[in-house]
Motif scaffolding. Structure first.
Motif, short mmCIF file in Angstrom:
data_model
loop_
_atom_site.label_atom_id
_atom_site.label_comp_id
_atom_site.label_asym_id
_atom_site.label_seq_id
_atom_site.Cartn_x
_atom_site.Cartn_y
_atom_site.Cartn_z
N LYS A 38 0.84 -1.19 0.00
CA LYS A 38 0.00 0.00 0.00
C LYS A 38 0.88 1.25 0.00
N SER A 40 0.68 3.91 1.72
CA SER A 40 1.00 4.37 3.07
C SER A 40 2.12 3.51 3.67
N GLU A 41 2.11 2.20 3.41
CA GLU A 41 3.16 1.32 3.91
C GLU A 41 4.49 1.64 3.22
N ARG A 43 5.41 4.60 2.07
CA ARG A 43 5.93 5.84 2.66
C ARG A 43 6.61 5.57 4.00
#
Length: 80
Positions: A38, A40-41, A43
């Motif tokens: 993902k 977010s993961e 980042r």
């Protein structure tokens, strides 16, 4: 990437190949590509990697300046 097989010693050649692949980051990349990550993961992971690099750089700089002791050198193993 190339590894020479000496004296038909395939086991040693495989060890050398695995070490080279580890150094190049191939295993980490294969693991990352095996499943979706993902955004977010991604980042969070990239931020953590950047922090790790900066800490390592700062530690090396402090060692060069004499503020931290230099790491101990590994003992040289005798040849077999």
């Amino acid at each position: 990437m190339q590894v020479l097989v000496r004296d038909n010693n395939v086991d040693q050649a495989l060890r050398v190949l695995k070490k080279k692949m580890q150094r190049e980051g191939l295993f980490r990349e294969m693991k990352a590509r095996s499943a979706f990550e993902k955004p977010s993961e991604k980042r969070v992971r990239e931020k953590a990697e950047a922090v790790r690099r900066m800490r390592k750089l700062a530690r090396k700089k402090m060692q060069r300046e004499g503020l931290l002791p230099m790491p101990k050198k590994a003992a040289i193993r005798p040849a077999r």
